[in-house]
Design a protein around this motif. Structure first.
Motif, PDB file in Angstrom:
ATOM      1  N   ASN A 160       0.812  -1.225   0.000  1.00 21.03           N
ATOM      2  CA  ASN A 160       0.000   0.000   0.000  1.00 21.03           C
ATOM      3  C   ASN A 160       0.840   1.267   0.000  1.00 21.03           C
ATOM      4  O   ASN A 160       0.341   2.343   0.320  1.00 21.03           O
ATOM      5  N   GLY A 161       2.117   1.141  -0.366  1.00 13.92           N
ATOM      6  CA  GLY A 161       2.978   2.319  -0.402  1.00 13.92           C
ATOM      7  C   GLY A 161       2.949   3.012  -1.755  1.00 13.92           C
ATOM      8  O   GLY A 161       2.079   2.759  -2.589  1.00 13.92           O
ATOM      9  N   TYR A 162       3.925   3.869  -1.992  1.00 17.44           N
ATOM     10  CA  TYR A 162       4.017   4.621  -3.254  1.00 17.44           C
ATOM     11  C   TYR A 162       5.479   4.778  -3.614  1.00 17.44           C
ATOM     12  O   TYR A 162       6.348   4.585  -2.761  1.00 17.44           O
ATOM     13  N   PRO A 163       5.857   5.022  -4.874  1.00 19.23           N
ATOM     14  CA  PRO A 163       4.931   5.397  -5.969  1.00 19.23           C
ATOM     15  C   PRO A 163       4.391   4.216  -6.778  1.00 19.23           C
ATOM     16  O   PRO A 163       3.442   4.368  -7.540  1.00 19.23           O
ATOM     17  N   LYS A 164       4.985   2.982  -6.663  1.00 19.54           N
ATOM     18  CA  LYS A 164       4.609   1.879  -7.537  1.00 19.54           C
ATOM     19  C   LYS A 164       3.741   0.830  -6.859  1.00 19.54           C
ATOM     20  O   LYS A 164       3.216  -0.062  -7.518  1.00 19.54           O
ATOM     21  N   GLY A 165       3.568   0.908  -5.527  1.00 22.94           N
ATOM     22  CA  GLY A 165       2.775  -0.094  -4.825  1.00 22.94           C
ATOM     23  C   GLY A 165       3.453  -1.455  -4.789  1.00 22.94           C
ATOM     24  O   GLY A 165       2.772  -2.485  -4.855  1.00 22.94           O
ATOM     25  N   LEU A 166       4.815  -1.468  -4.684  1.00 21.96           N
ATOM     26  CA  LEU A 166       5.535  -2.739  -4.591  1.00 21.96           C
ATOM     27  C   LEU A 166       5.196  -3.431  -3.276  1.00 21.96           C
ATOM     28  O   LEU A 166       4.828  -2.793  -2.292  1.00 21.96           O
ATOM     29  N   LYS A 167       5.377  -4.769  -3.257  1.00 26.37           N
ATOM     30  CA  LYS A 167       4.962  -5.538  -2.089  1.00 26.37           C
ATOM     31  C   LYS A 167       6.045  -6.543  -1.712  1.00 26.37           C
ATOM     32  O   LYS A 167       6.667  -7.167  -2.576  1.00 26.37           O
ATOM     33  N   GLY A 168       6.283  -6.712  -0.379  1.00 30.13           N
ATOM     34  CA  GLY A 168       7.150  -7.754   0.148  1.00 30.13           C
ATOM     35  C   GLY A 168       8.548  -7.724  -0.418  1.00 30.13           C
ATOM     36  O   GLY A 168       9.198  -6.682  -0.515  1.00 30.13           O
ATOM     37  N   GLU A 169       9.042  -8.911  -0.836  1.00 26.94           N
ATOM     38  CA  GLU A 169      10.412  -9.066  -1.292  1.00 26.94           C
ATOM     39  C   GLU A 169      10.686  -8.339  -2.612  1.00 26.94           C
ATOM     40  O   GLU A 169      11.845  -8.190  -3.009  1.00 26.94           O
ATOM     41  N   SER A 170       9.640  -7.912  -3.315  1.00 26.69           N
ATOM     42  CA  SER A 170       9.863  -7.156  -4.560  1.00 26.69           C
ATOM     43  C   SER A 170      10.420  -5.766  -4.279  1.00 26.69           C
ATOM     44  O   SER A 170      10.916  -5.099  -5.188  1.00 26.69           O
ATOM     45  N   ILE A 171      10.344  -5.315  -3.018  1.00 32.22           N
ATOM     46  CA  ILE A 171      10.952  -4.039  -2.618  1.00 32.22           C
ATOM     47  C   ILE A 171      12.423  -4.304  -2.329  1.00 32.22           C
ATOM     48  O   ILE A 171      12.755  -5.228  -1.578  1.00 32.22           O
ATOM     49  N   PRO A 172      13.361  -3.512  -2.915  1.00 30.54           N
ATOM     50  CA  PRO A 172      14.781  -3.731  -2.634  1.00 30.54           C
ATOM     51  C   PRO A 172      15.053  -3.701  -1.125  1.00 30.54           C
ATOM     52  O   PRO A 172      14.462  -2.907  -0.394  1.00 30.54           O
TER      53      PRO A 172
END
Length: 752
Positions: free
Chosen positions: A678-690
């Motif tokens: 639920n973040g921004y700017p791309k709405g990445l989730k879990g391990e997909s976030i560096p």
């Protein structure tokens, strides 16, 4: 008068509503034609706003605006303002929902306001898009939809719209007068019908008298027969008398027949006279209406109309002439057309106007007002004979505004709007003109402004525009007056130097670079990379010379930009910290916390080094956010919050300009993503976030919690730990959050 203006219910005479006076189907056709011809939306309503006709030509923008609560309220308010009766002309206003032009004309019959004719949904072509977008924000309408719908709205000059409104007013006036005249005509017809009924009654009474007289004669004859026997003795004596009586009766019958014939002839004569009278009345009304119509057209016309005699003396003018030239009617009567031209050979002027009449042309010239100021005009003339005297009707239109617009358009077609330099179109035409032997040698200099994209991303496009204007000023100040300087593209400039050798072109480049040393934008020095080449013989292709200059410029740009981008990034972060010292302290603490978490997680020294630098630079994108928003003590508006949320993307674009910073750019872009997506700017989730971005997000949030901000008080260390525990698995990576909390709890020496 025709079905268009006369309803079948008009025979009731009483004036109450529009629908009782007019055929609505025909009125709808008239309205539709008016809308199609003028390009404006149109509708006829009751005085209280209730629609009488179906809307014609309504635009999508107004339908979209009326679908919003605020837009509908504003539209109703605009309609109520326009609906106020006005008998001396149309109501013209801008609507409260979109700033579109609207007009209204009242339809009044015998002093009773029975309807409003509304037109509008027209955009003044001089309106500014920034002002119009304020309406979208005011009514809560999406700006993109608003702009898309606005692009389809009819555009025209306000003067043209006013002319349409005046024409609308004339139509409304005609409708009102036609209704009054129809009512009067019906009354006359009813009066004549009553007269004919009286004549019929007289004829009936006459016929009744004849019948009674005939009955009396019959009765008399019967009595004579009954007493015939008794009167035989005197029969002979009465025969003569009877003969006389019979003759008298015959004469009476003859007289009665003659009377009937005369009555019939008189009735026919009266009917013929009534028909002639009706025709004469209709012709007189039509003539009066035509005369009034032309009087109104002349009085309301925007163009000047004047009658001239063969000597050029002004015989008559309309109201527009007094408005345009500033003379009174009395002053015009003593003027000659040469006084308006400031050219005193009147015969030449009249010959020109007679030729325009003969050839059916309109010519342009200059006239002068009473105060001596010139005006551009176009003149048409029409000759006529009045009372065996040759006169000229001259129609004169003020085209000063059009000429001014033509000059402005001509300037814009060859100049760059931002810098005022020539544009590429002008350069491409000019290079053909100058590519001659007498201009050899011809040098071409290509220039590319450095770091424009970086400044746009960091400080906004206004600062990028400032950089281009300063670069253009530096180039202009170092060139000769006759040199051709043009903006070639977004950040590229080109200089065409006739009769200039290669060495002289290089000196021009040196002068420009020297002037750039004293110019800067937000502490970043203005820098331009140049390449140049010279045509020395007629055999050379000037386009190839241009290509050589361009290639040379790109080579120079690569060399000059080596290592400068990193310095610019340092300048940007220093500028941010100078504007907001609190951000500098925050970035340093986040950097230290990131390193603390990285070591606790057992990361390599390379990753810890990345955390140190990324922590220091994670908020570099805030350089483009207004300081007032960053320090605002109240709750941010939706628009202000959207600006704040853009700083990771801006920071990414700034860092992405440096090859050395490419990897860090991705970490900065994702430092506001959340574990739950639920973040921004791309709405990445879990391990997909560096991983480094997840560490920065935790350190950034923790420091924000324990720091005093204009909009909130600081939390204690314990309160902050509780918030991190509560948000573990939603906002924060659970594993990283657990390691961080344990590190804070077991090491009380950490003063965070």
């Amino acid at each position: 008068m025709g079905k268009l203006f006369l309803s079948e219910r008009l025979t009731e005479i009483k004036v109450s509503k529009f629908k009782e006076l007019f055929d609505i189907g025909e009125i709808q056709k008239l309205q539709n034609s008016f809308s199609a011809a003028t390009g404006v939306a149109s509708i006829i309503t009751e005085p209280d706003g209730t629609p009488i006709t179906e809307p014609s030509g309504f635009c999508d923008l107004c339908n979209e605006i009326r679908s919003t609560e605020k837009g509908f309220t504003s539209c109703k308010k605009s309609d109520s303002i326009l609906g106020v009766p006005k008998e001396d002309g149309p109501n013209i206003r801008k609507c409260l929902s979109a700033g579109l032009l609207h007009g209204e004309a009242c339809i009044i019959v015998n002093g009773i306001h029975i309807a409003n004719w509304l037109i509008g949904q027209v955009l003044d072509e001089d309106s500014k898009i920034v002002d119009l977008l304020e309406f979208a924000d005011e009514i809560g309408m999406n700006q993109a939809i608003y702009c898309r719908k606005l692009a389809k709205v009819k555009r025209m000059p306000k003067q043209q719209f006013e002319a349409i409104c005046n024409y609308l007013y004339l139509n409304a006036l005609l409708l009102s007068k036609y209704a009054v005249q129809n009512i009067s005509l019906v009354q006359q017809i009813k009066s004549r019908i009553k007269s004919e009924e009286k004549i019929k009654k007289l004829n009936t009474e006459l016929e009744e008298g004849i019948r009674k007289r005939t009955s009396e004669l019959v009765m008399t004859n019967g009595m004579l027969e009954e007493f015939n026997a008794e009167l035989e003795e005197i029969n002979a004596m009465l025969e003569e008398e009877i003969g006389k009586r019979q003759k008298a009766e015959d004469e009476i019958n003859t007289l009665n027949k003659e009377l009937e014939t005369k009555v019939a002839e008189r009735t026919n004569q009266l009917q013929e006279l009534n028909a002639i009278l009706e025709e004469e009345i209709a012709e007189k009304i039509l003539a009066e209406n035509e005369l009034k119509k032309y009087q109104i057209l002349v009085e309301k016309a925007n163009d000047v109309m004047m009658f001239l005699d063969r000597e050029g003396n002004i015989l008559e003018v309309n109201y527009a002439a007094t408005r345009v030239y500033g003379y009174t009617f009395e002053e015009f009567s003593s003027l000659n057309v040469s006084d308006l031209r400031h050219f005193h050979n009147t015969s030449v002027i009249i010959a020109q106007m007679e030729a325009a009449d003969k050839e059916g042309i309109i010519f342009e010239t200059i006239h002068y007002r009473k105060d001596g100021s010139p005006i551009d005009v176009e003149v048409s003339s029409q000759g006529a004979n009045l009372a065996n005297k040759r006169v000229l009707l001259s129609v004169i239109r003020d085209i000063s505004d059009r000429k001014k617009r033509d000059d402005e358009n001509r300037y814009l077609s060859y100049h760059d709007a931002l810098t005022g330099l020539y544009n590429r179109r002008f350069y491409e035409e000019e290079i053909k003109r100058l590519d001659t032997k007498r201009n050899l040698p011809i040098s071409i200099i290509m220039g590319d402004v450095n770091d424009l994209k970086l400044i746009n991303d960091a400080f906004g496009h206004n600062k990028g525009d400032e950089l281009l204007r300063k670069a253009a000023a530096a180039i202009q100040s170092a060139c000769r007056t006759d040199d051709i300087i043009a903006r070639w593209g977004g950040d590229e400039f080109i200089i065409l130097l006739p009769k200039t050798n290669k060495e002289e072109a290089e000196n021009v480049v040196r002068r420009i670079k020297h002037r750039c040393l004293s110019l800067s934008v937000n502490s970043i020095q203005v820098s331009i990379s140049f390449g140049w080449e010279t045509k020395t013989s007629t055999d050379e292709d000037l386009l190839k010379v241009l290509k050589c200059a361009e290639d040379f410029m790109y080579k120079v740009k690569i060399i000059e930009n080596e290592g400068t981008t990193n310095n610019l990034i340092k300048t940007i972060i220093n500028t941010l910290h100078e504007k907001n010292p609190r951000e500098e302290q925050h970035s340093k603490r986040v950097s230290e916390l990131c390193q603390l978490i990285g070591r606790a997680m057992g990361l390599s020294e390379i990753d810890i080094s990345r955390l140190r630098v990324a922590g220091l630079l994670h908020d570099i994108g805030k350089i483009a956010i207004e300081e007032g928003i960053l320090n605002k003590p109240e709750k941010l508006t939706e628009g202000e919050w959207e600006q704040v949320k853009s700083h990771p993307d801006i920071g990414y674009r700034i860092m992405n300009t440096s090859h050395e910073m490419l990897e860090l750019a991705g970490y900065i872009l994702a430092h506001h993503e959340r574990w739950d997506g639920n973040g921004y700017p791309k709405g990445l989730k879990g391990e997909s976030i560096p991983k480094i971005s997840r560490i920065i997000a935790l350190a950034d949030s923790y420091d924000a919690m324990i720091s005093m901000r204009p909009y909130k008080n600081a939390l204690t260390k314990e309160q902050a730990i509780y918030e991190i525990q509560r948000s573990s698995g939603t906002q924060f990576n659970p594993g990283i959050a657990s390691i961080f909390i344990e590190r804070l709890l077991v090491d009380p020496a950490i003063n965070y």
